[in-house]
Design a protein around this motif. Structure first.
Motif, short mmCIF file in Angstrom:
data_model
loop_
_atom_site.label_atom_id
_atom_site.label_comp_id
_atom_site.label_asym_id
_atom_site.label_seq_id
_atom_site.Cartn_x
_atom_site.Cartn_y
_atom_site.Cartn_z
N PRO A 85 0.82 -1.20 0.00
CA PRO A 85 0.00 0.00 0.00
C PRO A 85 0.86 1.26 0.00
CG PRO A 85 -0.16 -1.13 2.13
CD PRO A 85 0.83 -1.88 1.30
N GLN A 86 0.21 2.38 -0.35
CA GLN A 86 0.95 3.63 -0.43
C GLN A 86 1.53 4.01 0.93
OE1 GLN A 86 -1.26 6.60 -2.44
NE2 GLN A 86 0.46 8.02 -2.54
N ARG A 87 0.69 3.94 1.96
CA ARG A 87 1.23 4.01 3.32
C ARG A 87 1.46 2.56 3.71
NH1 ARG A 87 -3.00 8.33 5.75
NH2 ARG A 87 -2.58 9.93 4.20
N LEU A 88 2.65 2.25 4.14
CA LEU A 88 3.09 0.86 4.12
C LEU A 88 2.35 -0.03 5.10
CD1 LEU A 88 6.88 1.59 3.63
CD2 LEU A 88 5.23 0.88 1.89
N HIS A 89 1.73 0.57 6.15
CA HIS A 89 0.92 -0.20 7.09
C HIS A 89 1.66 -1.36 7.74
CE1 HIS A 89 -2.52 2.12 6.06
NE2 HIS A 89 -2.65 1.64 4.86
N LEU A 90 2.94 -1.18 8.02
CA LEU A 90 3.60 -2.17 8.86
C LEU A 90 3.07 -1.98 10.28
CD1 LEU A 90 7.22 -1.72 7.46
CD2 LEU A 90 5.68 -3.66 7.04
N ALA A 145 8.09 -3.98 3.31
CA ALA A 145 6.69 -4.07 2.86
C ALA A 145 6.58 -4.93 1.60
CB ALA A 145 6.13 -2.67 2.59
N ILE A 146 7.59 -4.86 0.73
CA ILE A 146 7.60 -5.70 -0.46
C ILE A 146 7.76 -7.17 -0.05
CG2 ILE A 146 8.90 -6.30 -2.56
CD1 ILE A 146 9.50 -3.23 -2.82
N ALA A 147 8.66 -7.42 0.91
CA ALA A 147 8.84 -8.80 1.40
C ALA A 147 7.54 -9.33 2.00
CB ALA A 147 9.97 -8.84 2.44
N ARG A 148 6.87 -8.49 2.79
CA ARG A 148 5.60 -8.92 3.40
C ARG A 148 4.58 -9.24 2.32
NH1 ARG A 148 2.00 -4.75 6.71
NH2 ARG A 148 2.24 -3.81 4.67
N ALA A 149 4.56 -8.43 1.25
CA ALA A 149 3.56 -8.62 0.20
C ALA A 149 3.74 -9.94 -0.54
CB ALA A 149 3.60 -7.44 -0.78
N VAL A 150 4.98 -10.42 -0.64
CA VAL A 150 5.20 -11.64 -1.43
C VAL A 150 5.39 -12.88 -0.56
CG1 VAL A 150 6.11 -10.39 -3.42
CG2 VAL A 150 7.71 -11.28 -1.70
N ALA A 159 1.17 -2.83 -6.24
CA ALA A 159 1.92 -1.81 -5.49
C ALA A 159 1.34 -0.44 -5.83
CB ALA A 159 3.40 -1.86 -5.86
N ASP A 160 1.07 0.37 -4.79
CA ASP A 160 0.45 1.68 -4.98
C ASP A 160 1.48 2.78 -4.75
OD1 ASP A 160 -1.43 3.61 -5.47
OD2 ASP A 160 -2.74 3.09 -3.78
N GLU A 161 1.83 3.49 -5.81
CA GLU A 161 2.79 4.60 -5.75
C GLU A 161 4.06 4.23 -4.97
OE1 GLU A 161 2.23 7.22 -7.51
OE2 GLU A 161 0.05 7.44 -7.69
N PRO A 162 4.73 3.16 -5.38
CA PRO A 162 5.87 2.68 -4.58
C PRO A 162 7.09 3.59 -4.62
CG PRO A 162 5.71 1.44 -6.62
CD PRO A 162 4.49 2.31 -6.55
N THR A 163 7.11 4.56 -5.54
CA THR A 163 8.30 5.42 -5.63
C THR A 163 8.05 6.82 -5.10
OG1 THR A 163 7.69 6.12 -7.86
CG2 THR A 163 9.10 4.18 -7.69
N ALA A 164 6.85 7.04 -4.53
CA ALA A 164 6.40 8.40 -4.22
C ALA A 164 7.43 9.22 -3.45
CB ALA A 164 5.08 8.35 -3.48
N SER A 165 8.04 8.61 -2.44
CA SER A 165 8.92 9.43 -1.61
C SER A 165 10.38 9.02 -1.76
CB SER A 165 8.47 9.32 -0.15
OG SER A 165 8.31 7.96 0.18
#
Ligand code: ADP
Ligand code: MG
Length: 222
Positions: A85-90, A145-150, A159-165
């Motif tokens: 997610p855009q805000r990673l929500h860990l 967050a990418i590791a958690r997603a897979v 992936a939502d706006e993964p490069t935003a910041s």
């Protein structure tokens, strides 16, 4: 892997997104483009079964999402969809490794600490396993967050706006990591982004128009 037909999501009078048709084959990697407010995040949420369409159909991995019972949705999502997610929500109160264990538990798959260790190694976060999220840099948190997603080897990675910041170097690295992990998990990848830097990094693009109306759809490009 993803089939969208006649899809509209409204919030009252606002058409959040409208897509006539979009087909994503297994293993493909797509950019979901369009300006801010064009409905990218809404479309990801529809594909993930996090929200229901006002009309139209979303089929993921052969399953029409409308036929999945509400009580089965979370587990279906946990096993089928990887979401960055855009805000990673860990979860802030628990360690990096426990965030990944929680993702396994919520999907109803058994604990697999070997998988977690290998994955954290793959995203260059092996030394971060026992840290809590506030002790991570932005780039580190995103790799986790990418590791958690897979972790559950999803069929579809969103992936939502993964490069935003991220600066140019980290943005390119995040995209590389998403593509590598999608490939490793055998996942179909959709990256929602309005970042012009992302476009050359993905082979296909689907572009949502600026203000979708009920009769206007997103058009495929390239
Ligand atoms: P993007 O991710 O492309 O920036 P979004 O999917 O976040 O676009 O939003 C698309 C449109 O839908 C925007 O106009 C937004 O304001 C509207 N929208 C999204 N969610 C809601 C909601 N819960 N209630 C009302 N309007 C919403
Ligand atoms: Mg968005």
């Amino acid at each position: 892997m993803i089939e969208i037909t006649g899809l509209v999501k409204r919030h009252g009078d606002v058409v959040a997104v409208a897509v006539d048709g979009w087909q994503v084959a297994r293993g493909e990697a797509w950019l979901l483009a369009g300006p801010s407010g064009s409905g990218k995040s809404t479309l990801l949420a529809l594909i993930a079964g996090l929200t229901e369409p006002t009309s139209g159909r979303v089929v993921v991995g052969g399953a029409d999402l409308a036929t999945i019972r509400p009580g089965d949705r979370d587990r279906w999502r946990g096993r089928t969809i990887g979401l960055v997610p855009q805000r990673l929500h860990l979860i802030g109160a628990i360690s990096v490794a426990d965030n990944l264990r929680l993702a396994q538990r919520l999907a109803g798959v058994g604990h697999d600490d070997a998988r977690i260790a290998a994955l954290l190694e793959a995203v260059q976060a092996a030394d971060l396993a026992r840290r809590v999220p506030r002790e991570l840099s932005q780039g580190q948190a995103q790799r986790v967050a990418i590791a958690r997603a897979v972790v559950n080897r999803p069929a579809v990675l969103l992936a939502d706006e993964p490069t935003a910041s991220l600066d140019d170097e980290h943005a390119a690295h995040a995209l590389e990591l998403l593509r590598a992990q999608a490939l490793e998990a055998g996942a179909t990848l959709v990256v929602a982004s309005h970042d012009a830097r992302v476009r050359p990094l993905l082979p296909r693009a689907f572009v949502l128009s600026a203000r979708p109306g009920p009769l206007a759809d997103g058009g495929a490009a390239r």
